[in-house]
Design an enzyme around this catalytic site. Structure first.
Site, PDB file in Angstrom:
ATOM      1  N   GLU A   1       1.567  -0.148  -4.788  1.00  0.00           N
ATOM      2  CA  GLU A   1       0.530   0.787  -5.207  1.00  0.00           C
ATOM      3  C   GLU A   1       1.194   2.129  -5.503  1.00  0.00           C
ATOM      4  O   GLU A   1       1.795   2.739  -4.625  1.00  0.00           O
ATOM      5  CB  GLU A   1      -0.515   0.969  -4.105  1.00  0.00           C
ATOM      6  CG  GLU A   1      -1.605   1.958  -4.513  1.00  0.00           C
ATOM      7  CD  GLU A   1      -2.345   2.571  -3.333  1.00  0.00           C
ATOM      8  OE1 GLU A   1      -3.474   3.068  -3.544  1.00  0.00           O
ATOM      9  OE2 GLU A   1      -1.803   2.580  -2.210  1.00  0.00           O
TER      10      GLU A   1
ATOM     11  N   ASP B   1       0.833  -1.200   0.000  1.00  0.00           N
ATOM     12  CA  ASP B   1       0.000   0.000   0.000  1.00  0.00           C
ATOM     13  C   ASP B   1       0.870   1.253   0.000  1.00  0.00           C
ATOM     14  O   ASP B   1       1.968   1.266   0.560  1.00  0.00           O
ATOM     15  CB  ASP B   1      -0.889  -0.032   1.250  1.00  0.00           C
ATOM     16  CG  ASP B   1      -1.833   1.148   1.327  1.00  0.00           C
ATOM     17  OD1 ASP B   1      -2.724   1.243   0.465  1.00  0.00           O
ATOM     18  OD2 ASP B   1      -1.665   1.981   2.246  1.00  0.00           O
TER      19      ASP B   1
END
Length: 613
Positions: free
Chosen positions: A356, A327
């Site tokens: 990400e 993330d």
């Protein structure tokens, strides 16, 4: 009963340790990690010990490892020590001495499990949010000691989805043809609000009891792998939740990035590669908090680095993960990311790590994936989430065809793949848990949605489909709305999307369409993994590209015009196909010598035998 259940998870370390004194007298009430594995590539093991007076105790280690050092500046109630580790180090004993009283416990070092199956460019990944997928055990919806209770009527609240619900519906993924599963985090998120999404962790070593137990989690990972579905956990390094024990009872001031008042990141990933960037803005990007309830971890602190890296190694080993989705990848400190990726690959060489990277330019995105730039490639992940593909796809299909508009955008995007060393490993998507539903952004136009999915599946990269796409969900706006409950995942739901009988005609058609796309990637895995790709400049709304292998060729023809367009082999002189023997393999299959025209606003995939030289 419920209260005990949560405590049992919290104190799993104590319950599994071999103690020589009573629980009441025990100096160490918890140790992170709770146990370790052999052959993890680490010469030192960091042990974070919790105990009211542990900071005052004398510590010795027996049974092989040496006590090398310990962290300074750690607040009372915590102790960080480092012990030496040999590749095949077995169990060892930690002794604590305090006020003339000795306690000891045996620290387990287990055999390292076999690694997960390696990810491939031919894979098909499914993304789901555990709280919103299916509730298989409503007895764990509300747990005493947790700050947020379940309320399905609350848009941003917990709805009760859990591990049992996912396990009961894994066959749904298999029917759709997916062979990899990425779930948003399942670690404890004991936050008072919006704890359902999982991105504000409050305990790095425990599964949130509202999802189920650690045992259930590990069994789900095993079941997935046994069904041929690769396990891809979601990890967060940039921040934690402000209810995290290490923040609430501060372990050390330099574990987090503080200023006199709250300061938020500027979210400008481009500043990290901007040659003209102001240093203050780069600092704010990296050290600013993601939100008020998400303290930013100071990854320049070597003890923080080691804590986070060991935690990931521990979970990867426990679950035999095939991949990791990281993330907010660019928000972490660059030196930490280099160390992270180096240590992950040392322990698990085949592990697929993708970050990400929500950025709005190809240049800024590509610096975080293996690339052609002169800067060192050491420490980069294997790939990133390809936001440029997502943005380009939506622009392309929502505007008319032109020289540099419409489907031409995809041509230009693919023409830019030279900046990547491994573009086939980019993770492509048309929407996700942070974006408006793709079927909504395409105006609920079935043809556009199918074309988008067809392009995603046939293009280079690993396609990732967000749960609900198969049910044609059309939610937009608030995150809680986008992440709507899966139909049929809860008792009493009027419709059951996990049963074909519960699907509308349009939903069943979409279900079968996705299944067919997955089948093509599976049946022609060699072409998607190693085939030579060739694309042609779009003309009159028709975009054609090919994958060429030793014996066969796949042709992909995308028609964005409002009229049928025939496939003219003379326009593709570089392709050594036996054109007369083409066979359409995407909805519906046709056989014979005549390949039909490509319908308006549609995609056709044709398999051709290859000419022998």
């Amino acid at each position: 009963m419920m209260k005990f259940f949560y405590r049992k998870q919290c104190f799993v370390f104590i319950l599994s340790a071999v103690l020589t004194c009573s629980l009441k007298a025990q100096h160490v009430r918890r140790c992170d990690p709770p146990f370790w594995f052999k052959n993890m590539g680490q010469e030192q093991l960091q042990l974070l010990l919790y105990g009211d007076s542990i900071h005052l105790a004398k510590i010795t280690v027996k049974g092989g490892p040496r006590l090398i050092s310990e962290a300074n500046g750690i607040n009372p109630g915590y102790r960080i020590v480092y012990v030496s580790m040999r590749p095949k180090q077995g169990d060892f004993t930690i002794e604590t001495f305090l006020n003339g009283h000795k306690c000891k416990f045996r620290y387990a070092v287990k055999e390292k499990p076999m690694p997960g199956v390696m990810m491939s460019p031919a894979d098909r990944m499914y993304l789901l949010m555990p709280d919103r997928f299916a509730n298989g055990n409503d007895s764990n919806d509300n747990i005493t000691g947790m700050l947020e209770m379940a309320d399905r009527s609350a848009l941003h609240g917990r709805h009760g989805g859990d591990i049992a619900g996912i396990s009961a519906n894994l066959e749904h993924l298999k029917k759709l043809g997916f062979n990899a599963l990425w779930m948003t985090p399942l670690l404890v998120n004991n936050q008072p609000t919006q704890s359902y999404h999982g991105y504000a962790c409050t305990d790095h070593y425990r599964i949130d009891p509202r999802y189920g137990s650690m045992d259930e989690y590990l069994k789900l990972a095993d079941k997935s792998r046994n069904m041929g579905i690769k396990w891809v956990p979601d990890v967060v390094y940039n921040h934690v939740g402000n209810e995290h024990a290490l923040f609430k009872k501060l372990i050390s001031h330099d574990w987090f990035n503080f200023r006199d008042t709250f300061f938020r990141t500027n979210y400008r990933v481009a500043s990290l590669s901007d040659p003209y960037a102001a240093k203050s803005e780069v600092k704010t990007m990296l050290e600013g908090w993601f939100d008020h309830h998400m303290p930013d971890l100071n990854q320049n602190n070597l003890h923080v680095q080691r804590y986070l890296i060991q935690n990931t190694l521990w979970w990867v080993a426990n679950t035999s993960a095939s991949g990791l989705r990281v993330d907010t990848y660019p928000y972490s400190q660059p030196d930490f990311l280099v160390r992270l990726n180096f240590d992950l690959k040392k322990a698990f060489p085949s592990l697929f790590v993708f970050g990400e990277t929500w950025e709005h330019t190809l240049a800024a995105q590509s610096v975080f994936a293996p690339n052609i730039y002169p800067k060192s490639q050491v420490g980069l992940p294997d790939a990133v989430t390809d936001f440029q593909f997502c943005f380009g796809l939506h622009q392309a299909l929502n505007e008319s065809f032109g020289w540099n508009t419409g489907i031409s955008r995809l041509y230009y995007l693919m023409a830019s793949d030279y900046v990547y060393r491994n573009p086939e490993m980019l993770v492509t998507f048309a929407d996700n848990h942070d974006l408006n539903r793709m079927h909504a952004t395409f105006g609920k136009n079935i043809s556009k949605t199918k074309m988008a999915l067809g392009l995603m599946y046939m293009s280079r990269g690993i396609p990732c489909v967000f749960y609900g796409t198969e049910w044609l969900m059309t939610d937009t706006g608030a995150h809680g709305a986008i992440r709507r409950d899966a139909p049929g995942g809860w008792k009493g739901d009027l419709k059951n999307g996990f049963s074909e009988e519960g699907l509308s005609a349009e939903q069943l058609d979409m279900f079968n369409y996705i299944r067919n796309l997955s089948r093509i990637r599976s049946d022609y895995a060699e072409l998607f993994s190693k085939g030579k790709r060739t694309q042609y400049i779009p003309e009159k709304g028709l975009f054609a590209f090919f994958m060429e292998g030793d014996k066969e060729i796949l042709g992909v023809f995308v028609n964005q015009s409002d009229m049928p367009l025939s496939i003219n082999p003379s326009k593709y002189p570089d392709i050594p196909a036996i054109w007369a023997n083409g066979n359409v393999i995407l909805n519906p299959e046709t056989k014979g010598l005549q390949v039909p025209s490509v319908s308006p606003m549609a995609i056709s995939v044709v398999r051709y035998p290859k000419l022998r030289k």
